[in-house]
Write a protein that holds these residues in place. Structure first.
Motif, PDB file in Angstrom:
ATOM      1  N   ARG A   1       0.865  -1.172   0.000  1.00 56.29           N
ATOM      2  CA  ARG A   1       0.000   0.000   0.000  1.00 56.29           C
ATOM      3  C   ARG A   1       0.907   1.230   0.000  1.00 56.29           C
ATOM      4  O   ARG A   1       1.788   1.357   0.847  1.00 56.29           O
ATOM      5  CB  ARG A   1      -0.921  -0.019   1.216  1.00 56.29           C
ATOM      6  CG  ARG A   1      -1.795  -1.264   1.286  1.00 56.29           C
ATOM      7  CD  ARG A   1      -2.483  -1.439   2.626  1.00 56.29           C
ATOM      8  NE  ARG A   1      -3.460  -0.384   2.881  1.00 56.29           N
ATOM      9  CZ  ARG A   1      -3.275   0.631   3.710  1.00 56.29           C
ATOM     10  NH1 ARG A   1      -2.118   0.750   4.372  1.00 56.29           N
ATOM     11  NH2 ARG A   1      -4.219   1.541   3.886  1.00 56.29           N
TER      12      ARG A   1
ATOM     13  N   VAL B   1       1.715   5.591  -0.570  1.00 53.85           N
ATOM     14  CA  VAL B   1       1.361   7.000  -0.671  1.00 53.85           C
ATOM     15  C   VAL B   1       2.309   7.632  -1.675  1.00 53.85           C
ATOM     16  O   VAL B   1       3.529   7.410  -1.609  1.00 53.85           O
ATOM     17  CB  VAL B   1       1.470   7.719   0.691  1.00 53.85           C
ATOM     18  CG1 VAL B   1       1.481   9.239   0.509  1.00 53.85           C
ATOM     19  CG2 VAL B   1       0.309   7.315   1.599  1.00 53.85           C
TER      20      VAL B   1
ATOM     21  N   GLU C   1      -2.820   8.999   8.258  1.00 60.52           N
ATOM     22  CA  GLU C   1      -4.199   8.579   8.037  1.00 60.52           C
ATOM     23  C   GLU C   1      -4.316   7.178   7.437  1.00 60.52           C
ATOM     24  O   GLU C   1      -5.240   6.439   7.759  1.00 60.52           O
ATOM     25  CB  GLU C   1      -4.895   9.576   7.111  1.00 60.52           C
ATOM     26  CG  GLU C   1      -5.119  10.944   7.739  1.00 60.52           C
ATOM     27  CD  GLU C   1      -5.630  11.966   6.741  1.00 60.52           C
ATOM     28  OE1 GLU C   1      -5.793  11.591   5.551  1.00 60.52           O
ATOM     29  OE2 GLU C   1      -5.848  13.134   7.132  1.00 60.52           O
ATOM     30  N   THR C   2      -3.367   6.808   6.565  1.00 58.11           N
ATOM     31  CA  THR C   2      -3.520   5.555   5.809  1.00 58.11           C
ATOM     32  C   THR C   2      -2.585   4.442   6.251  1.00 58.11           C
ATOM     33  O   THR C   2      -2.780   3.289   5.878  1.00 58.11           O
ATOM     34  CB  THR C   2      -3.292   5.803   4.304  1.00 58.11           C
ATOM     35  OG1 THR C   2      -1.933   6.232   4.087  1.00 58.11           O
ATOM     36  CG2 THR C   2      -4.242   6.890   3.777  1.00 58.11           C
TER      37      THR C   2
ATOM     38  N   VAL D   1      -2.930   4.290  -1.789  1.00 60.06           N
ATOM     39  CA  VAL D   1      -3.974   4.610  -0.813  1.00 60.06           C
ATOM     40  C   VAL D   1      -4.020   6.091  -0.470  1.00 60.06           C
ATOM     41  O   VAL D   1      -4.895   6.526   0.276  1.00 60.06           O
ATOM     42  CB  VAL D   1      -3.780   3.788   0.475  1.00 60.06           C
ATOM     43  CG1 VAL D   1      -3.939   2.305   0.184  1.00 60.06           C
ATOM     44  CG2 VAL D   1      -2.410   4.071   1.106  1.00 60.06           C
ATOM     45  N   GLY D   2      -3.076   6.875  -1.011  1.00 57.32           N
ATOM     46  CA  GLY D   2      -3.082   8.298  -0.733  1.00 57.32           C
ATOM     47  C   GLY D   2      -2.125   9.030  -1.639  1.00 57.32           C
ATOM     48  O   GLY D   2      -1.140   8.460  -2.117  1.00 57.32           O
TER      49      GLY D   2
ATOM     50  N   PRO E   1       0.555   3.500   5.304  1.00 58.01           N
ATOM     51  CA  PRO E   1       0.973   2.741   4.123  1.00 58.01           C
ATOM     52  C   PRO E   1       2.209   1.885   4.401  1.00 58.01           C
ATOM     53  O   PRO E   1       2.860   2.017   5.437  1.00 58.01           O
ATOM     54  CB  PRO E   1       1.305   3.840   3.113  1.00 58.01           C
ATOM     55  CG  PRO E   1       1.833   4.955   3.980  1.00 58.01           C
ATOM     56  CD  PRO E   1       0.976   4.913   5.220  1.00 58.01           C
TER      57      PRO E   1
END
Length: 370
Positions: free
Chosen positions: A8, A10, A49-50, A34-35, A52
């Motif tokens: 995942r 960013v 927030e994510t 994811v971002g 990653p």
């Protein structure tokens, strides 16, 4: 990151176009974006927030640049970071600073017809992002303390290397070494800071000739040589075609050129640079330098494989071993990516495996007069 799961990511870049291109490439390569972030502040927030597995980080961004964002992320939520850097001297300097702050590696952003060039580099980018995502960013403290704390003695008997020597032995001026020793060091992902540590641990008294092959694009190896020159006792410079070195000197393979050992006479090495096809999909290749050193050098020789992805250096280690040289690989615990060391060890031609703090000591042990 769970074994077998998709990483995942960013993606941080101030260019909307580049964010889109990079995101599309990663998604097509099976990496879940994811971002996204257009500056360092947003990158820090996106990571929080994510959560990653990896961040691709632009160097130059408004409000907060890549080095500041890297520092903030590594201090608040350690996450593997791949710097994406344009080919400029200023960006090269900042990129190396980001590596010091904890970034794992960097990838040169394409220039010119960006979409076409990035597409050509797609497989390379996906591969390195996957490798960086697998790194445990919390292991940096373990690397720094690999030598037994407080005892002044370190051993790695389980790995097959005996480093039972004083903690300051790598900088001692009282040891006696064999004449005319040569060391060839190869590394890739996670390598720049590790190479810097190993070279800074080698005392000038050992009078080594050092050849370093770090997988690194053109435009960065010159700055890398300057940093190593300032941080070690050795005179370090980027290799040029026909360059010669003697004891106490080191050459860094130039980006996009293989570095061959082409001559050896009276304790001095001569190297040549070629743009022959990539070997192991890379240029410069560690195998090229190690194999030619094994063919040409008839004095004491050592080969060292440090952190990195892929299998480059395995054939070179075998060549140095078959020529009677000493070989050592960095251990898994202190390697950001245990690809190259693992492949070298699997040849059965590695004499010792050591944590990064003990690699220099292992080299010096091999060259000490008994």
């Amino acid at each position: 990151m769970a074994v077998g799961s998709s990483p995942r990511a960013v993606v941080a870049d101030d260019s909307h176009f580049m964010r889109s291109v990079i995101s599309d490439i990663l998604e097509e390569g099976g990496i879940d974006v994811v971002g996204v972030a257009k500056n360092g502040h947003e990158a820090v927030e996106a990571v929080a927030e994510t959560d990653p597995d990896v961040v691709t980080m632009d160097v130059e961004m408004p409000e907060m640049n890549g080095i500041e964002a890297t520092d903030r992320i590594m201090s608040t939520r350690p996450t593997p970071i791949l710097m994406l850097s344009a080919h400029t001297d200023e960006n090269a300097d900042v990129t190396f600073q980001a590596l010091e702050k904890g970034a794992v590696d960097f990838f040169r952003k394409p220039g010119g017809e960006v979409s076409m060039e990035m597409s050509r580099l797609q497989d390379q980018l996906v591969e390195i992002v996957r490798s960086v995502a697998a790194v445990d960013p919390t292991d940096s403290s373990d690397v720094a303390s690999a030598r037994t704390a407080g005892s002044g003695v370190a051993t790695d008997a389980d790995a097959g290397v005996d480093t039972d020597r004083p903690a300051d032995a790598a900088t001692a001026d009282t040891e006696t070494y064999v004449d005319d020793p040569t060391v060839v060091i190869g590394s890739s992902t996670g390598g720049p800071t590790v190479v810097e540590q190993v070279l800074s641990d080698l005392p000038l008294a050992a009078d080594l000739r050092v050849l370093v092959v770090q997988h690194m694009p053109s435009g960065f190896t010159g700055r890398f040589a300057e940093r190593l020159d300032a941080r070690s006792e050795y005179t370090v410079r980027e290799a040029e075609d026909g360059a010669r070195i003697g004891g106490g000197e080191a050459l860094i393979a130039a980006g996009d050129y293989h570095m061959e050992v082409q001559g050896y006479r009276r304790g001095r090495l001569r190297v040549g640079l070629t743009q022959d096809p990539p070997v192991n999909n890379v240029r410069p290749a560690v195998d090229v330098t190690m194999e030619t050193a094994a063919d040409v050098v008839d004095d004491p020789l050592a080969g060292v494989i440090l952190t990195g992805m892929g299998e480059d250096g395995a054939r070179g280690i075998r060549a140095i071993h078959d020529a009677g040289g000493f070989t050592v690989a960095q251990d898994e615990a202190t390697s950001a990516v245990f690809g190259m060391p693992k492949r070298a060890i699997e040849t059965g031609c590695v004499d010792g495996v050591a944590p990064v703090n003990d690699v220099a000591a292992a080299i010096l042990d091999a060259f000490e007069v008994t």
